[in-house]
Design an enzyme around this catalytic site. Structure first.
Site, short mmCIF file in Angstrom:
data_model
loop_
_atom_site.label_atom_id
_atom_site.label_comp_id
_atom_site.label_asym_id
_atom_site.label_seq_id
_atom_site.Cartn_x
_atom_site.Cartn_y
_atom_site.Cartn_z
CB SER A 4 -0.99 -0.08 1.18
OG SER A 4 -0.25 -0.15 2.38
CE LYS A 13 -3.38 0.71 5.22
NZ LYS A 13 -3.13 0.34 3.90
#
Length: 774
Positions: free
Chosen positions: A677, A720
């Site tokens: 990511s 996140k």
């Protein structure tokens, strides 16, 4: 038997003993009435009537408490002992029968009818005397408790009645049997009775000798304990008693019948019980079988607790114990609602996944309380032996059932809430794969016939509500993960942590440290400062430790007498906890070239990563540092290849990669980092460094990149986003395919962030970079 004249003499009742005529023995006299009777006898002709009490427990016997037949004796000697007791020497004279009983001047007296034995010896009496002497001699040889001198004395006696009395006095008879002989006035009958008694005693001694010989043959020389047990067994066999192991078998049989186990398990238990009965008690196999039977009867086969299906009560308990976690609470309430309608719904198998300290274990305990079920927990951290789950086979020394069966025994019911803690921490080695053994436990189609290697018989686990906890789903094998319903607990927002601290953690710590709310007050601004500047975590464990530290310091202040009350505010917080450990908000203070903020997901929650790119003159080498994993290194190479392919569009020289060495660094080099990511973050930092365009400091980004610049979806957006919010970022660039995950983010976080979904790297550069290429 001839009668003599009557006599009126004092009476002395005896406890637990009897005196025959012609016997001489010592007596200790202590009761007041007996002492008075003895003194009266000494004042007259030294004669006293001795008879036995029927019940030895009576201290002051009356006429109905003593036998009417006794012995008229003469007191030969009397001695007063220092303790007040009188010791007398008496000699039996003749049998006597009490005709009347009288209590006079604090002592008892009786009118007696006296009897003397006939001394004439006809042929029958002589035969009886000889027979008795013969039996008595054989008895003495077997008994070895009577001396040869005693037999010689008896053999020299001429009076048949006296001989019968002396022999009877040397036999180990009950008091009632001796009384019967005393009351037998006819000499012939008395001789016959004593002969019969000797004969019976002789047979008992013969039997004891046979038993001793039988046991001795089967005994090893040094096994005294074995000898004693075998002797007991032989005696019980002769007497037909059901004690010892037989009684134990009877008790086990009853337990097996009442255990409620399946027919197959019951047949197995009874078969093993039959083996147990036949195996010697000293055999090692006996202990193995007994242990197995104990496990079988102690397991819950049918016993169950009644589910409390009240949704309102369950909701109240869950809200009381935990703040937030709405998704988990909703799932439990849904289960209770459906079970209330169907009555037969299989229990779900939930997996609470999230960082440490978010309340996974305590949540499972609250679920058990809300449903009214028993709660049992086993820790799977570090388990690497399949036998820990399935048990050991009974052929091994020290074999035990697995942890599942042990937990069921501890629970005591067939429908507990069973917590499998740290299921992601299981490992495997040459001893097997415990995660594979868990497949049967956690499969609703299979666990109704769960087989433990030790128990061997199938056991029904379908009524158990299994709840697993995990920090990292990535380490759980796919087939095992597929059997569980995953419920992700991302962590707590700042607002939730403040509520948890005020409503749960602080009251608990104040109570544990012996304080009161009036002695210690922590203002809300202080709690917020603790969350921001002294902790950095998804859960609340460090927060609780900091609150405990404040409580300890407050206790010291109060006990030392410095203050009676401690009030903690943001201003005086540093006095108690020291300097701030963290800087609130990790966002850069200014826009920088070549520094991009990425969002990462770890086993302890979300975090932010600063990715730095530096260019130095060289030959086009790509240098990667920061303890990056293989996947992250490949993402960096893919990002670099994408930038090279877009050099013309980005207004970069076509040969820029031949003139510069590109160094990509992720700070905190001691911490391992991996995952795809970071792709768009690395690419953005590269373009910024190469073009000289600064990156907006308030922007965080996450997404995987392809060589053609497409942005692919990632996981952990909720975690996140919370880390971005905690770091002070205001904008998040995310893949378009993750737009659906925005709904899972708490409103308090979502309201402070701007989400920009993208599908291509060009969109990322347009939103993240400032100005034009230099």
């Amino acid at each position: 038997m001839t009668k003599q004249k009557e006599a009126f003499v004092p009476l002395l009742p005896l406890r637990g003993m009897l005196v025959f005529p012609t016997m001489v023995l010592h007596l200790d006299v202590g009761r007041e009435q007996s002492v008075q009777a003895l003194e009266q006898a000494m004042l007259t002709d030294h004669l006293i009537f001795l008879t036995t009490q029927k019940d030895t427990a009576i201290d002051e016997p009356g006429e109905e408490d003593i036998y009417r037949v006794g012995t008229l004796t003469k007191v030969k000697q009397m001695l007063k002992l220092p303790n007040g007791t009188i010791r007398v020497l008496v000699e039996g004279l003749s049998r006597a029968k009490m005709k009347s009983y009288l209590v006079k001047d604090d002592f008892a007296a009786a009118t007696l009818e006296l009897f003397e034995d006939d001394t004439e010896k006809d042929v029958e009496i002589q035969a009886l005397m000889r027979t008795m002497l013969q039996y008595f001699e054989q008895y003495i040889k077997l008994s070895k408790k009577i001396s040869a001198e005693t037999f010689a004395t008896v053999a020299d006696m001429e009076e048949p009645g006296r001989m019968a009395d002396i022999v009877a006095s040397h036999l180990p008879l009950k008091l009632q049997d001796k009384q019967d002989i005393l009351e037998t006035f006819d000499v012939n009958e008395r001789l016959s009775n004593v002969i019969e008694i000797i004969h019976n005693e002789k047979e008992v001694l013969d039997l004891e000798k046979k038993i001793g010989q039988r046991v001795k043959q089967s005994m090893e020389r040094t096994q005294k304990e074995y000898y004693l047990r075998e002797q007991m067994k032989a005696i019980q066999k002769e007497l037909g008693e059901k004690e010892g192991k037989a009684g134990e078998v009877a008790e086990l049989t009853e337990k097996i019948e009442n255990a409620g186990m399946t027919e197959l398990a019951k047949m197995t238990a009874l078969r093993e019980l039959d083996r147990y009965e036949k195996v010697p008690a000293t055999s090692a196999e006996s202990a193995v079988i007994r242990n197995y039977l104990d496990w079988l009867v102690s397991l819950p086969w049918t016993k169950a607790t009644k589910d409390d299906l009240s949704i309102h009560k369950a909701e109240k308990i869950l809200e009381r114990d935990h703040y937030g976690l709405q998704h988990v609470k909703e799932r439990v309430l849904e289960f209770l609602a459906v079970k209330q309608l169907t009555k037969s719904l299989r229990s779900p198998i939930l997996c609470l996944a999230g960082p440490p300290g978010v309340g996974k274990t305590s949540l499972a305990r609250s679920i058990a309380e809300s449903m009214g079920r028993h709660f049992v927990r086993i820790s799977l951290g570090g388990v690497r032996d399949e036998s820990e789950i399935r048990g050991h086979r009974r052929t091994y020394v020290g074999a035990m059932p697995g942890r599942i069966i042990q937990g069921m025994k501890k629970a005591g019911t067939v429908n507990p809430v069973f917590l499998l803690d740290e299921i992601d921490k299981m490992s495997n080695d040459f001893r097997g794969d415990p995660s594979s053994a868990m497949l049967e436990v956690l499969d609703p189609e299979q666990n109704r016939t769960f087989s433990d290697h030790y128990i061997e018989e199938t056991y029904d686990l379908s009524k158990v509500m299994f709840i697993a906890t995990a920090n990292d789903l990535g380490t759980i094998p796919g087939p095992l993960r597929d059997r569980m319903e995953i419920i992700t607990i991302a962590g707590y927002t700042e607002l939730e942590k403040i509520h948890i601290a005020k409503d749960h953690l602080l009251p608990k710590q104040i109570e544990e440290h012996g304080l009161t709310r009036s002695q210690l007050q922590i203002k809300e601004d202080a709690v917020k400062a603790i969350v921001r500047y002294y902790t950095r975590e998804a859960g609340v464990r460090e927060l609780e430790r900091q609150l405990a530290s404040i409580c300890r310091k407050a206790a010291k202040i109060i006990v030392a007498g410095e203050r009676k009350r401690v009030i903690v505010t943001e201003k005086n917080l540093e006095e108690l906890l020291g300097k701030k450990k963290y800087r609130y908000g990790q966002a850069e203070l200014e826009d920088q070239v070549g520094v991009a903020t990425g969002l990462a997901y770890t086993t302890v929650g979300g975090d932010t990563l600063q990715i730095e790119v530096s260019l130095t003159p060289g030959k086009g080498k790509l240098i990667l540092t920061g303890k990056l994993g293989d996947v992250m290194k490949e993402s960096a190479q893919a990002a670099f290849s994408y930038v090279r392919s877009k050099a013309e569009e980005l207004k970069l020289p076509n040969d820029f990669y031949e003139k510069y060495d590109v160094h990509i660094h992720v700070p905190e080099g001691a911490v391992p980092k991996d995952g795809p990511s970071a792709g768009i973050t690395i690419a953005t930092a590269l373009v910024s460094a190469l073009t000289g365009r600064p990156i907006r400091r308030e922007v965080g980004m996450t997404g995987e990149i392809t060589l053609r610049g497409r942005v692919l979806p990632i996981g952990g957006l909720k975690e996140k986003s919370m880390s971005a919010h905690r770091a002070g970022l205001t904008t998040i660039i995310l893949p378009k395919d993750n737009e659906k995950d925005i709904d899972e983010i708490p409103d308090s976080v979502k309201s402070d962030l701007t989400f920009i979904p993208v599908t291509h790297m060009d969109e990322v550069l347009g939103k993240a970079l400032m100005g034009e290429a230099k």
